[in-house]
Write an enzyme that holds these catalytic residues in place. Structure first.
Site, mmCIF file in Angstrom:
data_model
loop_
_atom_site.group_PDB
_atom_site.id
_atom_site.type_symbol
_atom_site.label_atom_id
_atom_site.label_comp_id
_atom_site.label_asym_id
_atom_site.label_seq_id
_atom_site.Cartn_x
_atom_site.Cartn_y
_atom_site.Cartn_z
ATOM 1 C CB VAL A 53 -0.915 0.007 1.205
ATOM 2 C CG1 VAL A 53 -1.780 1.376 1.295
ATOM 3 C CG2 VAL A 53 -1.782 -1.033 1.201
ATOM 4 C CB CYS A 54 1.743 3.963 -2.102
ATOM 5 S SG CYS A 54 2.616 5.225 -2.342
ATOM 6 C CG LEU A 55 -2.635 4.292 2.768
ATOM 7 C CD1 LEU A 55 -2.849 3.700 4.298
ATOM 8 C CD2 LEU A 55 -3.686 5.121 2.324
ATOM 9 C CB CYS A 63 5.451 5.140 -2.311
ATOM 10 S SG CYS A 63 4.311 4.831 -3.856
#
Length: 214
Positions: free
Chosen positions: A86-88, A202
């Protein structure tokens, strides 16, 4: 009064999560390593779906944010389809010790699904579809929900060490003791994890803001 030690704070946050409505499974009774069943937000294409999320808490938690990875496949511009990374950005930019694990599942992940950022994708196909064919994008999400996003339905059979049922079984983890392939597919990503080149784009330079719920 003196602030709580990181260890004590971790125990409190994990206990709060386990006492909530979420299905939480500790790995080998380790409060820093767990699987949580996450349900898609209502009134979204993800409604009706459920995902097994692997969460790991670093030694520095809550001053360092948790690592997270989806175990079963999810169609989303900011989630790597195969690794579950996940790139949050919202976590990277806003995480503070005031947040806890409930915030991750009640605020951050729902917002990620509801408000994707197509400008910084880990899944280029999803990002392009969102920008060019939004209705097809929603249809693809619903297709993935039906095919892969049913972790809650297979959680019972997973916990009994049986193979996951139905077509989603291929992507499910095996309870608290996942098979190696399943573990690899939902390995949480962190600022130290630069093995996945697409995801590593990211990673911010500032360690306190580490990526992907660092």
């Amino acid at each position: 009064s003196a602030p709580k030690s990181p260890g004590k704070r971790r125990e409190i946050d994990v206990m709060k999560l386990m006492m909530s409505d979420y299905d939480v499974t500790l790995v080998d009774d380790n409060p820093a390593d767990m699987f949580v069943i996450f349900h898609g937000p209502a009134d979204s294409p993800y409604a009706g779906g459920s995902w097994k999320v692997h969460v790991e808490l670093p030694d520095g938690y809550p001053y360092k944010s948790p690592s997270i990875g989806f175990c079963n496949r999810l169609f989303h511009p900011n989630v790597d389809e195969m690794s579950g990374s996940v790139c949050l950005d919202v976590i990277n930019q806003t995480w503070s010790p005031m947040f806890d694990l409930l915030n991750v599942f009640e605020v951050f992940l729902p917002q990620l699904l509801l408000y994707p950022n197509a400008a910084d994708p880990l899944n280029g196909e999803a990002a392009a579809l969102l920008l060019r064919e939004p209705e097809q994008y929603k249809a693809k999400i619903r297709e993935y929900v039906a095919k892969y996003g049913q972790a809650a339905a297979t959680a019972g059979s997973d916990d009994s060490d049986s193979e996951g049922g139905g077509e989603s079984g291929e992507e499910s983890s095996n309870g608290a003791r996942p098979q190696k392939r399943k573990t690899d597919s939902c390995r949480p990503t962190s600022a130290r994890d630069d093995t996945h080149t697409a995801a590593s784009r990211c990673i911010p330079l500032h360690p306190a803001a580490s990526r992907c719920i660092p």
